[in-house]
Each structure stands twice: as C-alpha cells, then as structure tokens.
Design an enzyme around this catalytic site. Structure first.
Site, mmCIF file in Angstrom:
data_model
loop_
_atom_site.group_PDB
_atom_site.id
_atom_site.type_symbol
_atom_site.label_atom_id
_atom_site.label_comp_id
_atom_site.label_asym_id
_atom_site.label_seq_id
_atom_site.Cartn_x
_atom_site.Cartn_y
_atom_site.Cartn_z
ATOM 1 N N VAL A 87 37.471 43.453 47.683
ATOM 2 C CA VAL A 87 37.762 44.816 47.124
ATOM 3 C C VAL A 87 39.130 44.943 47.372
ATOM 4 C CG1 VAL A 87 35.617 45.903 48.265
ATOM 5 C CG2 VAL A 87 37.655 45.632 49.757
ATOM 6 N N GLU A 138 43.158 44.899 47.980
ATOM 7 C CA GLU A 138 43.927 44.442 48.997
ATOM 8 C C GLU A 138 44.582 45.451 50.334
ATOM 9 O OE1 GLU A 138 43.597 41.339 49.841
ATOM 10 O OE2 GLU A 138 45.495 40.087 50.430
ATOM 11 N N LYS A 147 39.214 47.087 53.537
ATOM 12 C CA LYS A 147 38.318 45.920 54.012
ATOM 13 C C LYS A 147 37.500 46.062 55.096
ATOM 14 C CE LYS A 147 41.081 42.565 51.333
ATOM 15 N NZ LYS A 147 40.012 42.084 50.118
ATOM 16 N N SER A 167 43.897 37.644 49.627
ATOM 17 C CA SER A 167 44.906 36.681 49.420
ATOM 18 C C SER A 167 46.044 36.624 50.461
ATOM 19 C CB SER A 167 45.475 36.840 47.999
ATOM 20 O OG SER A 167 45.701 38.092 47.638
ATOM 21 N N HIS A 181 38.784 31.745 49.738
ATOM 22 C CA HIS A 181 39.862 32.271 48.736
ATOM 23 C C HIS A 181 39.879 31.643 47.451
ATOM 24 C CE1 HIS A 181 44.496 32.372 48.099
ATOM 25 N NE2 HIS A 181 44.060 33.274 47.468
HETATM 26 P P1 NAD Z 1 40.625 44.581 41.589
HETATM 27 O O1 NAD Z 1 41.388 45.758 41.981
HETATM 28 O O2 NAD Z 1 40.365 43.982 40.286
HETATM 29 O O3 NAD Z 1 39.274 44.769 42.122
HETATM 30 C C1 NAD Z 1 38.720 45.575 43.201
HETATM 31 C C2 NAD Z 1 37.376 46.116 43.197
HETATM 32 O O4 NAD Z 1 37.044 46.441 44.422
HETATM 33 C C3 NAD Z 1 37.547 47.207 42.239
HETATM 34 O O5 NAD Z 1 36.521 47.086 41.276
HETATM 35 C C4 NAD Z 1 37.182 48.314 43.008
HETATM 36 O O6 NAD Z 1 36.346 49.544 42.426
HETATM 37 C C5 NAD Z 1 36.318 47.751 44.214
HETATM 38 N N1 NAD Z 1 36.323 48.441 45.303
HETATM 39 C C6 NAD Z 1 37.362 49.153 46.037
HETATM 40 N N2 NAD Z 1 36.766 49.548 47.142
HETATM 41 C C7 NAD Z 1 35.523 49.441 47.480
HETATM 42 C C8 NAD Z 1 34.668 49.553 48.266
HETATM 43 N N3 NAD Z 1 34.866 50.280 49.333
HETATM 44 N N4 NAD Z 1 33.260 49.036 48.069
HETATM 45 C C9 NAD Z 1 33.025 48.262 46.927
HETATM 46 N N5 NAD Z 1 33.982 48.205 46.056
HETATM 47 C C10 NAD Z 1 35.343 48.619 46.409
HETATM 48 O O7 NAD Z 1 41.137 43.498 42.641
HETATM 49 P P2 NAD Z 1 41.267 42.020 42.419
HETATM 50 O O8 NAD Z 1 42.105 41.330 41.743
HETATM 51 O O9 NAD Z 1 39.574 41.525 41.921
HETATM 52 O O10 NAD Z 1 41.248 41.558 44.082
HETATM 53 C C11 NAD Z 1 40.091 41.672 44.884
HETATM 54 C C12 NAD Z 1 40.571 40.901 46.243
HETATM 55 O O11 NAD Z 1 40.580 39.488 46.065
HETATM 56 C C13 NAD Z 1 41.720 41.210 47.017
HETATM 57 O O12 NAD Z 1 41.696 41.174 48.203
HETATM 58 C C14 NAD Z 1 42.964 40.302 46.357
HETATM 59 O O13 NAD Z 1 44.057 40.107 47.131
HETATM 60 C C15 NAD Z 1 41.954 39.024 46.164
HETATM 61 N N6 NAD Z 1 42.461 38.057 45.331
HETATM 62 C C16 NAD Z 1 43.081 38.428 44.193
HETATM 63 C C17 NAD Z 1 43.538 37.306 43.376
HETATM 64 C C18 NAD Z 1 44.132 37.704 42.034
HETATM 65 O O14 NAD Z 1 44.487 36.983 41.262
HETATM 66 N N7 NAD Z 1 43.734 38.930 41.419
HETATM 67 C C19 NAD Z 1 43.315 36.013 43.644
HETATM 68 C C20 NAD Z 1 42.792 35.596 44.989
HETATM 69 C C21 NAD Z 1 42.327 36.679 45.740
#
Ligand code: NAD
Length: 736
Positions: A408, A410, A415, A437, A458
């Site tokens: 979800v 960051e 979280k 991340s 991760h």
């Molecule tokens: P994103 O914004 O694309 O997706 C997040 C999703 O979580 C959204 O669809 C949102 O509706 C959902 N969400 C929010 N609150 C929620 C809840 N309470 N219950 C269920 N769903 C919920 O973000 P992302 O880029 O997919 O990143 C997600 C996680 O992965 C973050 O922690 C980020 O740091 C990590 N991450 C991201 C990357 C990247 O390149 N984008 C790489 C590694 C890790």
C-alpha cells in the site's frame, strides 16, 4: 581405454559411438577429465583399424553439453600461476584436443540431442558433420562465453566465422546469442536436423558414406564466406563497422568483446592451426583480467548460488506456498500478483475499492493478452493464470494464506492499519511481508502481533521484468521466517538476496549515492551532458540525472530530507539539497512521470533533451571533458557507490559478498563488466589501492569518499571481501 564420462561402443559397421554422460550430474560440462577422455577417444579412433568413424552424442535428457565447467577450469586456467607462456600452452593444449579430433583422418559426426553451448558447441564445430534434434524445442546452440567476460577458447572464434562468415558469426560471438535448431540449420551452423530417435542412425549413415571427410577449412579450395578482412574490401568494411558497433555497445569496458573482434580479424588471415594459436593467446589474456574473473564469479557462480537460495537458513522444512494475499493493487501489487499467478499461486489482490482491485488484475490481463498475441502462452494457459488472481476488498479472503505482502502507500500510518487488519486473519505460522522501499522493517514490525513472522520483501519495478528481490531481516525476524520468505522468492522464480534492516536497506542506499554524485557534479558546474555521458560510459545503464527522473525527483527529495533529518543534518544547507528542493517545489519538475524533470520528455515519455532552465540554478562552468576529467568523473561515480557498499558491510547491513555483487548488478545495474561493486574493489583495484584512491578523493571532494575503518583494516591486512565475508551456507545474517 578406461572412460568414466563417456560410454564408448563400436557397432557391427565399425562406427564408434561416444555417449557423453558425466556421472552424478544432471548436465554435461567440459571439465578436465572429460577433455582428457575426448583426447583418449581420438587416439583410439586413430589407432584402431576396426573403427571407420565416430559419432558423439549425449546420454543426458537435459542436453548435449552446457559448456566448459567454469568452476573447475576457472580455478586452474584463470588464476593458476605460471608464466604467460605456460598459461598460453595450457589454453592451447585444450584447443588442440578438438583440432586433433578434427584431423584424426576418419569422419566424425555430432548427433546433437540437447542444448549445446560454449565448449559443447565448439566440440560439435570440430566434428565434420552436425545433425540436431528438431523435435526438442529446448535445444539452443550458442557460444555465450562473451556474456561472462570470456572468449570462446575451443576454436569457436575461428570455426564459426569460417563456417558462416564473420558478419553472421558476430552476434553469436560478441553478444552470446543462441540459435534454435531451425535457425542454426538456416545459417549453416548444422548440416541437418531429424527427430530425436533418428539422430544417431543418420549420423552413423553419414559417417559410413563419407570416409574421407575433412573440415571445409582443411580443403585447399576453401574460402571464408564473405571474405577475409585486409584482403577483401567488403570484409574490411564490415569489420570497421562491426568494431564501431561493438564499441558503442560496450563503451570499451568489456575486454572479451575487443579480444573476440581481434581474434576473428587476425585469425581469418591465417591458416586454421595458426588461427587457433591466436585464439588461445587472446583466451588466456582475457581470462586473467579482473573483468573476466569478476564476471565469471558473479554472473555465473554467485548468480547460480544466490538464485538457488544460498542464504536460506538450514534446518527448516521447505515452505509450501499455495495462497498469498497482496494488499494494495497499485503499480507494485499488480506486478506481484502477476508473477505469483505465473508460479501457480492463488492470489488474493486487495485494495480499498473493488474497482482499484480490478484495475490491479487488469495489469495481468494485459500482460497475458500480449503473451498470447506473441505466441508465448496459449489462451487456455492465460485464462488459468488469470483465474488464480482474485481481486477484492474483503480482508476475510486472507484466511488460509501462507503469506501476506502489503504494497500500500508508503505511509507508516496506512501500513500500520493494513498490517493489523491482515494479521487478524492470518494463522500463527503465516508470514507477514512488506514491500516498503524506505520504512525500516523493525519499525513496521512494531505494529505486528507476531514480529518474528514479519519480514521485508522488497521487489523492484517493473516486477515482472526485474529478477531480484531484496529480503530484509528486521530485529525480531526469525530465521524460520527468513527461510519461508526465501522459499517464496524461489517459487516465483526470482533471485533473493538477504540484508539486515537499515534506512534504504542495501540496494536503495547504495544506488542513491550514484545519483547524488551526479548532483554534486551538477552543482560544481559540470555540463549535464558530460555527467550523463560519463555515467553511461562507466557502464551504468543510465546517466545519474536520467535515472533520477525515472525514479521520481519527489521521491529522492523525500528520502533525502528523511535521511538528513535522521542524521541530524540540514538538508537545505547543501547545494545539492537546495537544487532538489528548487527543481521539485519551485519548478514542479518531478521527473519522467510528469513529463519534466532534469530532462524534457516528449508525449511518448521518451527522453528528449536536458531541460535548458537547469542552468538558472546550476550554471555550466565546464562544457568540455578532456580524457583526464572523464577518468576522474568515472572514478567518482563508481567509487562513491563502493564506499557505501563497504559501509553496509561494516554496519552489518549486508553480510555475504555474493549477495552484494549480485544485488549491485541486478538491482541497479552497477557496471556489470566489473562483476559488481565488491569485485570492483577486490579485483579491479585491490583494497590497498582502492583505499589510497578513496583517500585522495576524500581530500579533493569531501567526507563522502572516506573509507570506513573496517575497509582500512582489510586493506592493511591484505584481505579481500570474499575472504572476510565468504558464502554463508548457514544463512546467518550476522556481520563478520
Ligand atoms: P501505488 O500508489 O501505485 O499503489 C498503492 C496501492 O495501495 C493503491 O492502489 C492504493 O489504492 C492501495 N491502498 C492504499 N491504502 C490501502 C489500504 N488501506 N488497503 C488496501 N489498499 C490500499 O504504489 P506502489 O508504487 O505500488 O508502491 C506500493 C509500495 O511498494 C510502497 O510501499 C512503495 O514504497 C513500495 N515500492 C515501490 C516501488 C516502485 O518503484 N514504485 C518499488 C519498490 C517498492
């Protein structure tokens, strides 16, 4: 004749069959013992009048031969002592084994019933006739040595261009491209193909029908297809262009590719015997370079070990993962759902709204559609994969899951809620994973009722393309949870490295020093184009500014501020901090996703050109880059990353040199020709020289280059990282 790696039989027609079947191994490789047996078989064929000819085949289902045993040959041929002449003789004696076979005076055929790569294909090329199975789609024929920093050393650089011409051989030799049976037949690498069960009979029939067989290059009238460089203008021109293309691809960083070009160019002007000697000289010259040693160790040995779960703690039953819930169906969650379904795992994909969860599944639907349209999967298989992904908002569907991965926003608050809600539905033995991340795993685990079961998993974006997963062990994470997380990563066919908890973990922390050093250069007045070019020339996949744009400048600003505050620094006091705040907040340029960052992007999202307005805050003082400046900037970009890696070892963030090297190449593309950050320090410099250079850079540019105390100690003792942080078969993540 006593053989243990080959079965040797002579049939009633006098045709000998040598069946390659290395005992106790699932795949044949050319080790010293099997090479010696090929020598003995050749001697038998020559001396035994009852033998009319010879057919090679394989007794393995997995393939004909996967190439030289790099582990075994590497020990002797790459690092073994002796004078240069002795090393050359050793390389040449292997080459001569195949040449003696080729000139044994009797016909020799290869019945290729499985993949033949590297030395395996070179053995086939030394046979007078090659026939391969056309009913086995897994067969590949190729010379992949260049991919691990070597050159083919069993005649490949000489026989292949003589067979199909230098131009057609170039992609096979330089890029290690492999061929399917039909392609190989079309190019003339093999003579014929047939169903598996007919191969040996056809090969034997050819042997009987061709008692005077010779290699084409041993015939007087032989001409190299496409001509010989220096003698034919067309061939010379092709080499000039080929060299230019090779330099464009490799930036001159890969000794093997340069040596392959030279071996082919020089060798084609000579007779085959002298040409093979030329190849052997290049082979041992290249094999003893730090690049070859680093690439073989990391991209061959360590990658294999790490991909099999080298750091999995022992003593825990394999964790059978059937059902996994992914919470957050955004960019990352959607990708994770796809790779899980690919591995046959039932996937519950949860988001706050049904339409968001459905959108997450739609990501897989599009990927399946593409795969079907390209013939990579069938409609039925695609439908079965999609059937496994269940989009929902209902947390009760988590029940019975072996693992939950939250992906979800960051945001620690969001979280925290999600972790609590998910754990309420999970069994005591299930694992709770986070794809955060930046947030420390130990901090997130404070929301957990079972912190021993909590772990960082991760992924990298795009999940379906990136092979690495960084597993982060929190303070309370148990060894059993680590074993389970590694089993999960292996099940989805990715490569797990294991690190201990720290801000930015291992990969983000070290990678960000590359982009930060680029920013430092920008604020010193170095023209952006110079910074970007030097970044790519050092072997990094993108320049520091372009890669910053790709990740998102707002993300870097956020992480930069958080790190500065955690370290008690004023982020905006530094020129780079000021620059980042200005570009993101004053100019609203957050990178590629917004179409504007350090670069301007066109409507398709392609890099157009550096944003001209950048000069307002970063005026250009240096717009020319003489060679000594290029060298200095290259060193700064690479050494800065390595110093951070050394700090990670000192702080116990990373504890296994293999994980560090593999992770640095797979996660952020650290100059692959070096074998990774650790090999760059150990092999390219040696730690004593590395520390001296880092001290010079510290004096010139500041404390960010300061070698950690542990590194100084290691340099004084003459240690290497691979000695101090050797493979950890126990899976211990304790610092050394
Ligand atoms: P994103 O914004 O694309 O997706 C997040 C999703 O979580 C959204 O669809 C949102 O509706 C959902 N969400 C929010 N609150 C929620 C809840 N309470 N219950 C269920 N769903 C919920 O973000 P992302 O880029 O997919 O990143 C997600 C996680 O992965 C973050 O922690 C980020 O740091 C990590 N991450 C991201 C990357 C990247 O390149 N984008 C790489 C590694 C890790």
């Amino acid at each position: 004749m006593e053989l243990s790696n080959f079965k040797f039989e002579i049939d009633s027609d006098g045709v000998a069959l040598a069946t390659f079947d290395l005992p106790g191994r699932s795949m044949n490789t050319l080790n010293l013992a099997s090479l010696m047996e090929i020598k003995a078989i050749t001697a038998e064929v020559v001396s035994n009048d009852a033998i009319k000819g010879l057919v090679f085949t394989s007794g393995k289902k997995s393939g004909f031969c996967a190439g030289a045993d790099l582990g075994e040959l590497g020990d002797g041929a790459l690092t073994g002592g002796g004078s240069k002449e002795e090393q050359f003789k050793s390389a040449f004696s292997f080459n001569m084994i195949f040449r003696d076979l080729e000139t044994c005076g009797k016909p020799v055929a290869a019945a290729i019933n499985g993949l033949a790569l590297g030395g395996g294909l070179e053995l086939c090329l030394a046979c007078h006739y090659r026939i391969a199975a056309n009913d086995n789609p897994r067969i590949q024929l190729g010379l992949p040595e260049g991919k691990v920093g070597l050159i083919p050393g069993g005649g490949g650089t000489q026989r292949l261009p003589r067979l199909i011409g230098a131009q057609a051989a170039a992609p096979l030799l330089l890029q290690g491209k492999s061929l399917k049976v039909a392609e190989a037949q079309g190019l003339g690498v093999i003579h014929d193909s047939a169903p598996s069960e007919e191969l040996i009979a056809k090969a034997k029939a050819w042997v009987l029908a061709n008692p005077n067989a010779k290699a084409p290059w041993d015939e007087k009238k032989f001409r190299v297809p496409g001509g010989v460089p220096n003698q034919h203008p067309g061939a010379s021109q092709a080499f000039t262009m080929g060299n230019a293309m090779m330099m464009k691809e490799t930036k001159g960083n890969y000794p093997a590719q340069k040596a392959i070009m030279s071996a082919v160019y020089e060798g084609l002007q000579l007779d085959i015997d002298n040409a093979l000697a030329v190849e052997s000289r290049y082979f041992f010259n290249v094999a003893t370079t730090p690049e070859a040693q680093g690439m073989i160790r990391t991209l061959f040995q360590s990658l294999q070990d790490v991909s099999k779960g080298a750091s999995r703690p022992q003593g825990y039953e394999p964790y059978d993962i059937k059902k996994v819930a992914v919470i957050g169906a955004g960019l990352m969650g959607a990708g994770v759902a796809y790779v899980q379904a690919m591995a046959g795992i039932e996937t519950i994909l949860i988001d706050t709204k049904q339409e968001s969860a459905d959108r997450g599944k739609n990501y897989s639907e599009k990927l399946v559609e593409k795969a079907v349209s390209r013939g990579k999967t069938t409609i039925d298989k695609g439908a079965a994969l999609l059937e496994l992904i269940k989009p929902t908002t209902d947390y009760s569907m988590i029940e019975g899951a072996d693992l939950v991965i939250e992906a979800v926003f960051e945001n620690p608050g969001v979280k925290s809620e999600v972790i609590k809600a998910a754990e309420a539905k999970l069994s005591d033995t299930a694992v709770m994973g986070s794809n955060t991340s930046t947030i420390p795993i130990t901090l997130l685990a404070e929301n957990s009722v079972r912190p021993a079961n909590f772990i960082g998993i991760h992924f990298f974006s795009p999940v379906e393309k990136m092979g690495l997963v960084e597993i982060i062990v929190g303070k309370e994470t148990s060894e059993e949870t680590l074993a389970k997380a590694i089993d999960y990563v292996l099940k989805i066919r990715k490569t797990p490295i294991t690190v201990n908890d720290h801000r930015g973990f291992y990969t983000s922390r070290c990678f960000s020093t590359y982009t930060e050093e680029g920013l430092e250069m920008l604020t010193e007045g170095i023209a952006p184009a110079i910074i970007e070019n030097v970044g790519r020339q050092t072997g990094m996949p993108m320049g520091p500014l372009e890669v910053s744009d790709s990740v998102g400048l707002d993300t870097f600003l956020k992480i930069g501020r958080e790190t500065a505050s955690a370290e008690g620094r004023d982020f905006n006091a530094s020129p780079t901090g000021k620059l980042m705040s200005w570009i993101v907040e004053d100019k609203a340029r957050v990178g590629r996703k917004a179409g504007k960052g350090f670069y301007d992007y066109n409507e398709k999202g392609h890099t157009d050109r550096i944003w001209q307005g950048l000069t307002e805050k970063a005026p250009v003082k240096f717009d020319e880059c003489p060679p000594e400046m290029k060298e200095e900037l290259s060193k700064r970009l690479l050494i800065r990353q390595c110093i951070e890696v050394a700090r990670c070892f000192e702080e116990g963030v990373i504890t296994d040199a293999r994980d560090a090297d593999v992770g640095s190449i797979l996660a952020w593309g650290f100059a692959p020709y070096s074998g990774g950050c650790v090999s760059y320090m150990d092999l390219k410099w040696g730690l004593k020289e590395f520390v001296a250079e880092a001290d010079r850079l510290t004096a010139a540019y500041g404390a960010r280059f300061e070698p950690p105390v542990m590194l100084r100690e290691m340099a004084l003792k003459g240690e290497t990282f691979y000695e101090r942080f050797p493979p950890q078969s126990s899976g211990s993540t304790k610092a050394a």
